[in-house]
Design an enzyme around this catalytic site. Structure first.
Site, PDB file in Angstrom:
ATOM      1  CG  HIS A 137      -1.666  31.968   7.864  1.00 46.93           C
ATOM      2  ND1 HIS A 137      -2.152  31.692   9.132  1.00 46.93           N
ATOM      3  CD2 HIS A 137      -2.732  30.950   7.530  1.00 46.93           C
ATOM      4  CE1 HIS A 137      -3.172  30.561   8.975  1.00 46.93           C
ATOM      5  NE2 HIS A 137      -3.193  30.702   8.443  1.00 46.93           N
ATOM      6  CE  LYS A 220      -0.221  25.627   9.119  1.00 44.37           C
ATOM      7  NZ  LYS A 220      -2.255  26.684   8.718  1.00 44.37           N
ATOM      8  CG  HIS A 222      -4.165  23.123  10.180  1.00 42.88           C
ATOM      9  ND1 HIS A 222      -5.651  22.527  10.693  1.00 42.88           N
ATOM     10  CD2 HIS A 222      -4.374  23.883   9.868  1.00 42.88           C
ATOM     11  CE1 HIS A 222      -6.097  23.738  11.008  1.00 42.88           C
ATOM     12  NE2 HIS A 222      -5.275  24.820  10.234  1.00 42.88           N
ATOM     13  CG  HIS A 249      -2.864  25.898  13.004  1.00 41.28           C
ATOM     14  ND1 HIS A 249      -4.656  26.149  12.674  1.00 41.28           N
ATOM     15  CD2 HIS A 249      -4.111  25.297  13.836  1.00 41.28           C
ATOM     16  CE1 HIS A 249      -5.593  26.556  13.188  1.00 41.28           C
ATOM     17  NE2 HIS A 249      -5.073  26.098  14.554  1.00 41.28           N
ATOM     18  CG  HIS A 275      -3.010  31.419  14.066  1.00 37.80           C
ATOM     19  ND1 HIS A 275      -2.707  29.682  14.336  1.00 37.80           N
ATOM     20  CD2 HIS A 275      -3.569  30.522  12.612  1.00 37.80           C
ATOM     21  CE1 HIS A 275      -3.618  29.138  13.765  1.00 37.80           C
ATOM     22  NE2 HIS A 275      -3.955  29.591  12.791  1.00 37.80           N
ATOM     23  CG  HIS A 323     -10.938  25.458  12.064  1.00 38.64           C
ATOM     24  ND1 HIS A 323      -9.645  24.907  12.028  1.00 38.64           N
ATOM     25  CD2 HIS A 323     -10.883  26.779  12.794  1.00 38.64           C
ATOM     26  CE1 HIS A 323      -9.198  26.074  11.934  1.00 38.64           C
ATOM     27  NE2 HIS A 323      -9.289  26.708  11.803  1.00 38.64           N
TER      28      HIS A 323
END
EC number: 3.5.1.5
Length: 576
Positions: A137, A220, A222, A249, A275, A323
């Site tokens: 990650h 990925k 997300h 994610h 996570h 973020h």
């Protein structure tokens, strides 16, 4: 005629042997040696007046072509998912050549590894050897992450990014063929193994497939780009076609659906969840339940590992920065607050101890600390021993004596070595101390285990080491710090590090097109994986989260832990 010496004296001369125990750093974790492949009275030791000399422990007649290794690590204690044992480890052509007993068969019986004129020696007496760590990650925000990771024993970095762009600071994504090409070229100068994720957000196949053909080892998905059910499904379709991994994610705000909708979109296909507790992002409040599914390979990131009295407080600011949120906008603050739940964070450590969460990683510079993956993994193991007591194999299989922590140690070492490699389709090359594997190895003084390595070996050559003043008359004067060694310089770097690509990219000639000089290996065997393939961490219970209290239950039993006030492997190791 045999000669007996006290066990303590033997350990001082040749290192501990079968049945001896070693404390790991300042933790409450104790390793017990299960087997010793060396031969009592025939141990090989280097130095003045010692065994490894021409005509004695070294064979002076055989050439390198006659199975003479390039390096032997003598009398070292191996901590690996495959076992906890003492052996001589031979390296040749950048790989682990043989594991067993080294010496000269002309004068010694039972020799598996012949030491010759071509052989270098690394003294492993009273040291612990592990496989190089794998961090799955990585936000490639700064190239300075690489030495920080190496200094904690991480030798492989898998993730995405282009530098400190907003997309990279939030998501582990290298979007599109142009960025993937530039990052693969940049990796030529980085002394770690590298794999890149593309962007898994499109409503058609080709925008995703072209990234795999450009060199991405996976995609990925997300939430900051929109973790929609259509993105999930389309990415998994491409993954199935090209045999690559999808990392995810999920949608914290539940805008595109709830965790049940994401599970339906995944539709039983293998996926690597990041996570998985949720503080790093994911369906609030119950993304954690996905860890019980047999097709999900669940990971944690280290901001919440281990659970301490400071964990909750530090997360809000980290979230706002990573973020791209505005603290003056109430909705942004509410978004951040929804991800931080003491109850699910308190359950996370226990889920690791139960073998439900299978992988640890960093989330580098995007809430996580790239140089602390190994340290924090072992801090969790220590906290769980202190709170939950001894941990034994539920199958009843022996792992040393009943007093040892060997089963727990194998479970935790697997989290950042073999399981990370399996999840990314790299386990046939890296991830363990086994013959034939690439020689990415980390040597530790037990007192500094998990905190500061003695040596980091990349592809059979020393890449980083604890080294004193270069102007001193010997290597050991203070200050001794981790410093780059010869494997990080010149063309040696390219011959001791691997760039992982999709098989499609290799078939398309990407390495030649980009002028890549590093070792190239394909990822493979991913799409048929299940959680049962993960070592010591394959449990699939029913996990539930109370929607009002956020309490977590496993097969109906509440799981929680207490926040630690004091941790081992912490301040006493970082005074300077």
């Amino acid at each position: 005629m045999s000669f007996e010496i006290p066990r303590k004296q033997y350990a001082q001369l040749y290192g501990p042997t079968t049945g001896d125990s070693i404390r790991l750093a300042d933790t409450e974790l104790f390793l017990e040696i299960e087997k010793d492949y060396t031969v009592y009275g025939e141990e090989v030791v280097f130095g003045g007046g010692k065994v490894i000399r021409d005509g004695m422990g070294q064979n002076g007649q055989l050439t390198r072509a006659e199975d003479i290794p390039d390096t032997v690590i003598t009398n070292v204690i191996v901590l690996d998912y495959t076992g906890i044992y003492k052996a001589d480890i031979a390296l040749k052509d950048g790989h682990i050549f043989k594991i067993g007993k080294a010496g000269n068969p002309q004068i010694t019986d039972g020799v598996d590894i012949v030491i010759g004129a071509s052989t270098e020696i690394i003294a492993g007496e009273r040291k612990i050897l592990t496989a190089g760590g794998i961090d799955t990650h990585i936000h490639f925000i700064s190239p300075e992450q690489v030495p920080a990771a190496l200094c904690n024993g991480i030798t492989t970095m898998v993730g995405g990014g282009t530098g400190p762009a907003e997309g990279t600071k939030a998501t582990t994504i290298t979007p599109g063929a142009w960025h993937i090409s530039r990052m693969l070229q940049a990796a030529e100068g980085l002394p770690v193994n590298i794999g890149l994720f593309g962007k898994g957000h499109a409503s058609a196949v080709e925008p995703l497939a072209e990234q795999i053909r450009a060199g991405a080892v996976g995609l990925k998905v997300h939430e900051d780009w929109g973790s929609t059910t259509s993105s999930i499904d389309m990415s998994l379709r491409v993954a199935d076609e090209y045999d690559v991994q999808i990392a995810i994610h999920t949608d914290t705000l539940n805008e595109c659906g709830f965790v049940e909708d994401t599970i339906r979109a995944i539709d039983g296909r293998v996926i690597h969840t990041f996570h998985t507790e949720g503080a790093g992002g994911g369906h609030a409040p119950d993304i954690i339940k996905i860890a019980g599914l047999p097709n999900v390979l669940p990971a944690s990131t280290n901001p919440t590992l281990p659970y301490t009295r400071n964990t909750i407080e530090e997360h809000l600011d980290m979230l706002m920065v990573c973020h791209h949120l505005n603290p003056d906008i109430p909705e942004d603050v509410a978004f951040a607050d929804s991800r931080i739940r003491a109850e699910t964070i308190a359950a996370e450590d226990v889920l690791h101890d139960l073998g439900i969460f299978a992988i640890t990683s960093s989330d580098s510079q995007a809430m996580g600390r790239v140089g602390e993956v190994v340290t924090r993994t072992w801090q969790v193991a220590d906290a769980m021993k202190r709170q939950r007591g001894a941990l034994h194999d539920p199958s009843g299989a022996p792992h040393g004596s009943a007093e040892s922590d060997n089963f727990r140690l194998k479970r935790y070492i697997a989290k950042y070595t073999i399981n990370a490699a399996i999840a990314q389709g790299m386990a046939d090359v890296i991830g363990s101390v086994e013959e034939g594997k690439f020689a990415d190895l980390v040597l530790w003084d037990p007192a500094f285990f998990g905190v500061k390595p003695e040596l980091v070996i990349k592809g059979g050559q020393i890449a980083y080491a604890l080294m004193g003043d270069a102007n001193a008359s010997i290597p050991t004067p203070q200050p001794r710090t981790m410093r780059p060694m010869f494997a990080t310089y010149g063309k040696a770097l390219q011959q001791t590090s691997i760039t992982f690509l999709s098989q499609a990219a290799i078939d398309a000639g990407v390495p030649a097109e980009l002028g890549l000089q590093r070792i190239i290996k394909p990822v493979s065997g991913i799409r048929n994986l299940t959680k049962a393939d993960l070592k010591y961490n394959g449990e699939t219970p029913d996990i539930a989260v109370d929607p009002e209290t956020y309490k977590v239950t496993v097969d109906g039993v509440e799981v929680t832990s207490q926040p630690s006030d004091v941790l081992p492997m912490a301040q006493r190791y970082f005074l300077f």
